[in-house]
Enzyme design. Structure first.
Site, PDB file in Angstrom:
ATOM      1  N   HIS A  21      -8.535  -1.671   7.142  1.00  0.00           N
ATOM      2  CA  HIS A  21      -8.598  -0.489   6.267  1.00  0.00           C
ATOM      3  C   HIS A  21      -9.874   0.304   6.522  1.00  0.00           C
ATOM      4  O   HIS A  21     -10.933   0.021   5.963  1.00  0.00           O
ATOM      5  CB  HIS A  21      -8.529  -0.938   4.791  1.00  0.00           C
ATOM      6  CG  HIS A  21      -8.369   0.196   3.821  1.00  0.00           C
ATOM      7  ND1 HIS A  21      -7.331   0.286   2.906  1.00  0.00           N
ATOM      8  CD2 HIS A  21      -9.111   1.314   3.618  1.00  0.00           C
ATOM      9  CE1 HIS A  21      -7.450   1.383   2.198  1.00  0.00           C
ATOM     10  NE2 HIS A  21      -8.537   2.039   2.603  1.00  0.00           N
ATOM     11  N   HIS A  23     -10.886   4.590   7.394  1.00  0.00           N
ATOM     12  CA  HIS A  23     -10.396   5.966   7.593  1.00  0.00           C
ATOM     13  C   HIS A  23     -11.141   6.605   8.762  1.00  0.00           C
ATOM     14  O   HIS A  23     -12.377   6.657   8.754  1.00  0.00           O
ATOM     15  CB  HIS A  23     -10.632   6.795   6.327  1.00  0.00           C
ATOM     16  CG  HIS A  23      -9.814   6.348   5.153  1.00  0.00           C
ATOM     17  ND1 HIS A  23      -8.683   7.013   4.742  1.00  0.00           N
ATOM     18  CD2 HIS A  23      -9.946   5.289   4.322  1.00  0.00           C
ATOM     19  CE1 HIS A  23      -8.163   6.397   3.682  1.00  0.00           C
ATOM     20  NE2 HIS A  23      -8.918   5.336   3.410  1.00  0.00           N
ATOM     21  N   HIS A 219      -2.558   2.887  -1.028  1.00  0.00           N
ATOM     22  CA  HIS A 219      -3.769   2.797  -1.840  1.00  0.00           C
ATOM     23  C   HIS A 219      -3.323   2.689  -3.301  1.00  0.00           C
ATOM     24  O   HIS A 219      -2.696   3.629  -3.813  1.00  0.00           O
ATOM     25  CB  HIS A 219      -4.591   4.077  -1.734  1.00  0.00           C
ATOM     26  CG  HIS A 219      -5.439   4.189  -0.520  1.00  0.00           C
ATOM     27  ND1 HIS A 219      -4.928   4.418   0.730  1.00  0.00           N
ATOM     28  CD2 HIS A 219      -6.793   4.132  -0.382  1.00  0.00           C
ATOM     29  CE1 HIS A 219      -5.941   4.501   1.593  1.00  0.00           C
ATOM     30  NE2 HIS A 219      -7.068   4.322   0.952  1.00  0.00           N
ATOM     31  N   GLU A 222      -7.039   0.920  -7.010  1.00  0.00           N
ATOM     32  CA  GLU A 222      -8.449   1.070  -6.597  1.00  0.00           C
ATOM     33  C   GLU A 222      -9.207   1.519  -7.851  1.00  0.00           C
ATOM     34  O   GLU A 222     -10.044   0.793  -8.368  1.00  0.00           O
ATOM     35  CB  GLU A 222      -8.557   2.102  -5.468  1.00  0.00           C
ATOM     36  CG  GLU A 222      -9.977   2.373  -4.997  1.00  0.00           C
ATOM     37  CD  GLU A 222     -10.043   3.440  -3.888  1.00  0.00           C
ATOM     38  OE1 GLU A 222      -9.056   4.198  -3.696  1.00  0.00           O
ATOM     39  OE2 GLU A 222     -11.101   3.526  -3.218  1.00  0.00           O
ATOM     40  N   HIS A 243      -7.053  -1.692  -1.316  1.00  0.00           N
ATOM     41  CA  HIS A 243      -7.955  -2.004  -2.438  1.00  0.00           C
ATOM     42  C   HIS A 243      -7.280  -2.975  -3.434  1.00  0.00           C
ATOM     43  O   HIS A 243      -7.427  -4.165  -3.302  1.00  0.00           O
ATOM     44  CB  HIS A 243      -8.477  -0.756  -3.146  1.00  0.00           C
ATOM     45  CG  HIS A 243      -9.152   0.210  -2.215  1.00  0.00           C
ATOM     46  ND1 HIS A 243     -10.469   0.083  -1.854  1.00  0.00           N
ATOM     47  CD2 HIS A 243      -8.690   1.290  -1.525  1.00  0.00           C
ATOM     48  CE1 HIS A 243     -10.796   1.057  -1.004  1.00  0.00           C
ATOM     49  NE2 HIS A 243      -9.726   1.799  -0.777  1.00  0.00           N
ATOM     50  N   ASP A 301     -13.724   0.965   5.038  1.00  0.00           N
ATOM     51  CA  ASP A 301     -13.145   2.128   4.350  1.00  0.00           C
ATOM     52  C   ASP A 301     -13.632   3.473   4.905  1.00  0.00           C
ATOM     53  O   ASP A 301     -12.906   4.132   5.641  1.00  0.00           O
ATOM     54  CB  ASP A 301     -13.402   2.026   2.844  1.00  0.00           C
ATOM     55  CG  ASP A 301     -12.404   2.815   2.010  1.00  0.00           C
ATOM     56  OD1 ASP A 301     -11.383   3.260   2.564  1.00  0.00           O
ATOM     57  OD2 ASP A 301     -12.630   2.966   0.796  1.00  0.00           O
ATOM     58  N   ASP A 302     -14.840   3.898   4.520  1.00  0.00           N
ATOM     59  CA  ASP A 302     -15.362   5.210   4.946  1.00  0.00           C
ATOM     60  C   ASP A 302     -16.852   5.076   5.274  1.00  0.00           C
ATOM     61  O   ASP A 302     -17.708   5.613   4.546  1.00  0.00           O
ATOM     62  CB  ASP A 302     -15.175   6.236   3.822  1.00  0.00           C
ATOM     63  CG  ASP A 302     -13.713   6.444   3.479  1.00  0.00           C
ATOM     64  OD1 ASP A 302     -13.037   7.222   4.171  1.00  0.00           O
ATOM     65  OD2 ASP A 302     -13.235   5.803   2.522  1.00  0.00           O
TER      66      ASP A 302
HETATM   67  O1  LIG Z   1     -10.988   4.966  -0.778  1.00  0.00           O
HETATM   68  C1  LIG Z   1     -10.179   5.892  -0.693  1.00  0.00           C
HETATM   69  N1  LIG Z   1      -9.203   6.058  -1.632  1.00  0.00           N
HETATM   70  C2  LIG Z   1      -8.296   7.053  -1.576  1.00  0.00           C
HETATM   71  N2  LIG Z   1      -8.280   7.955  -0.601  1.00  0.00           N
HETATM   72  C3  LIG Z   1      -9.218   7.855   0.362  1.00  0.00           C
HETATM   73  C4  LIG Z   1     -10.181   6.841   0.370  1.00  0.00           C
HETATM   74  N3  LIG Z   1     -10.959   7.014   1.450  1.00  0.00           N
HETATM   75  C5  LIG Z   1     -10.497   8.104   2.110  1.00  0.00           C
HETATM   76  N4  LIG Z   1      -9.457   8.622   1.441  1.00  0.00           N
HETATM   77  C6  LIG Z   1      -8.699   9.818   1.760  1.00  0.00           C
HETATM   78  C7  LIG Z   1      -9.565  10.947   2.237  1.00  0.00           C
HETATM   79  C8  LIG Z   1      -9.169  11.129   3.670  1.00  0.00           C
HETATM   80  O2  LIG Z   1      -9.228  12.485   4.085  1.00  0.00           O
HETATM   81  C9  LIG Z   1      -7.757  10.628   3.698  1.00  0.00           C
HETATM   82  C10 LIG Z   1      -7.188  10.268   5.043  1.00  0.00           C
HETATM   83  O3  LIG Z   1      -8.016   9.433   5.764  1.00  0.00           O
HETATM   84  O4  LIG Z   1      -7.804   9.504   2.824  1.00  0.00           O
END
Ligand SMILES: O=c1[nH]cnc2c1ncn2[C@H]1C[C@H](O)[C@@H](CO)O1
Length: 364
Positions: A21, A23, A219, A222, A243, A301-302
Site C-alpha cells: 500500500h 501511492h 480504503h 481509516e 488501513h 502510504d504517502d
Molecule cells: O491514506 C489515504 N486515504 C485515502 N486516500 C488517499 C490516501 N493517500 C492518498 N490518497 C488519495 C490521494 C491520491 O491522489 C489518490 C491516488 O493515489 O489517493
C-alpha cells in the site's frame, strides 16, 4: 514525526520486504517536483526542497481531509506531463529498491494525472491531450524500466476516487486492458470522511470487477466507521482493506474478518498524521492486530507527504507497536501471501522470503 521518530541509524529490519500500500503520487521526490516545475515554467511557492516541504508535506498530525489537500500543491506540476509521469514511476522503483523492497504494489489514479478525456479536468489544468489511458501506459513504462534497472518486482493498482464515481467504470476497463502490463487490481481511495457510503458508480464498477476477475482492495475504516469496512467487504467484495483500523471498534466484524483472514494494509506513520489513530500510538489497532495474529502488512502510504520512509514505519513498529523480528518476518510473509500476484509468482516470492529469513514455510 520528529519527536515520535526514533533516531536509530540501523534499519529496523534489514531484510527483503514486501509493500502493498503506497501511492505513486504520494511518493514523488520533492527534487523532481522542483525540476519539472522549472522545466515547464510553472511557478511554485518555493525553490528549495526544504521550503517546498513546508507546503507539500504534513508538519504535524491533522485530518485526512487536510492531508488530501496537500496533493493540490504539487499535482498540477506533474499532471499532464508525459516525461514527468514516466519519471516519477521510474524513480519510485529506485527508491523502493534502496529500501530493500523486493516486491511492491503501487497505486494511483490515472484520471488525476490526465488532462484530457477526464471530466472534470483535475487541478485547474488547461485541456491537453494526455488521457487516463495513456497515463497508465506511461506509468507502466516507467515501472517496467525501473524493474529492469533496479532488479525488483513491481505491480500496480488503479484507484477509483470516492468523490468521482463517474470515473470508476473506466478504471475497471483499464485494469482489464493492462492486466498483462502489470496492473493487478482496483482500489477505492479518497476522503472517506466526506462520503458515508460508496456511490452507485463505485458499486457498479466493483460488481464488474468481480465479474471480470479483477482483484479488489478498498480504503475503508481509516477514518471512516466500521460500517465502511463492512460495506467494502459485503458490497464491494474487497479482498484486502486499505488501513481498516476502525474495524476493531465492531467486535463482530473484527472477529469475522480475523476468521476469514482478511488482509489489512496498515500504514503506521500515516495513521498518526491523518488523525486516523492516536498520535502517541497508545492502544493503536496494530497492537491489537499483532496480539490477535491478524493478517496485515506494514506500508508507507504517502512517504513524500509524511517525509517518511519504509524504514521509519518499521522503526515506529518496533518502538511503539511491540514488533520483534518475528513480527517483521510475519508481516512480510502475510504481505506476500495476500499480494495480487498469480499463484506461481506468489510462491516464488514466498520462497525468496523464506530463504532470506532462514526458515521453512511452516515455521512462521
Ligand atoms: O491514506 C489515504 N486515504 C485515502 N486516500 C488517499 C490516501 N493517500 C492518498 N490518497 C488519495 C490521494 C491520491 O491522489 C489518490 C491516488 O493515489 O489517493
Amino acid at each position: 514525526m520528529a519527536e515520535q521518530c526514533p533516531k536509530h541509524q540501523e534499519p529496523a529490519f534489514d531484510k527483503p520486504k514486501v509493500e502493498l500500500h503506497v501511492h505513486l503520487d504520494g511518493a514523488i521526490r520533492l527534487k523532481t517536483i522542483l525540476e519539472v516545475a522549472k522545466r515547464r515554467g510553472i511557478p511554485l511557492p518555493a525553490n528549495t526542497e526544504e521550503h517546498l516541504s513546508q507546503c507539500c508535506c504534513m508538519q504535524e498530525p491533522s485530518t485526512l481531509t487536510e492531508f488530501l489537500s496537500k496533493f493540490e500543491q504539487f499535482m498540477p506540476i506533474i499532471a499532464g506531463d508525459r516525461e514527468a509521469i514516466k519519471r516519477i514511476a521510474y524513480e519510485f522503483v529506485e527508491t523502493k529498491s534502496k529500501e530493500g523492497v523486493i516486491y511492491v504494489e503501487v497505486r494511483y489514479s490515472p484520471h488525476l494525472l490526465a488532462n484530457c478525456n477526464v471530466e472534470p479536468i483535475p487541478w485547474n489544468q488547461k485541456k491537453g491531450d494526455l488521457t487516463p489511458d495513456e497515463v497508465v501506459q506511461l506509468v507502466n513504462q516507467g515501472l517496467s524500466e525501473g524493474e529492469k534497472a533496479f532488479g525488483i518486482k513491481v505491480r500496480s493498482i488503479l484507484c477509483c476516487m470516492r468523490h468521482m464515481p463517474n470515473w470508476s467504470m473506466e478504471i475497471v476497463d483499464m485494469c482489464r486492458k493492462y492486466h498483462n502490463d502489470g496492473v493487478v487490481a482496483i482500489d477505492l481511495a479518497g476522503d472517506e470522511s466526506l462520503n458515508a457510503e460508496a456511490q452507485q458508480g463505485h458499486r457498479e464498477a466493483y460488481e464488474e470487477a468481480v465479474r471480470k476477475g479483477i482483484h479488489r482492495t478498498v480504503h475503508a475504516g481509516e477514518v471512516g466507521p466500521p460500517a465502511m469496512v463492512r460495506e467494502a467487504v459485503d458490497v464491494l467484495k474487497a479482498e484486502r482493506i486499505g488501513h481498516g483500523y476502525r474495524t476493531v471498534e465492531d467486535p463482530d466484524l473484527y472477529k469475522q474478518l480475523l476468521k476469514q483472514g482478511m488482509h489489512f494494509e496498515t500504514c503506521p506513520v500515516s495513521s498518526r498524521m491523518t488523525g486516523a489513530c492516536n498520535p502517541d500510538f497508545e492502544n493503536h489497532p496494530i497492537i491489537r492486530f499483532v496480539k490477535d495474529e491478524a493478517n496485515f502488512s506494514l506500508n508507507s502510504d504517502d512517504p513524500e507527504i509524511f517525509r517518511s520512509t519504509l524504514d521509519m514505519e518499521y522503526q515506529v513498529a518496533r518502538q511503539y507497536l511491540n514488533f520483534t523480528e518475528k513480527e517483521f518476518n510475519r508481516v512480510n510473509i502475510n504481505a506476500a501471501m495476500s499480494s495480487f500476484l498469480p499463484t506461481k509468482e506468489k510462491e516464488d516470492l514466498l520462497n525468496q522470503l523464506y530463504e532470506a529469513y532462514g526458515k521453512r514455510s511452516n515455521q512462521f
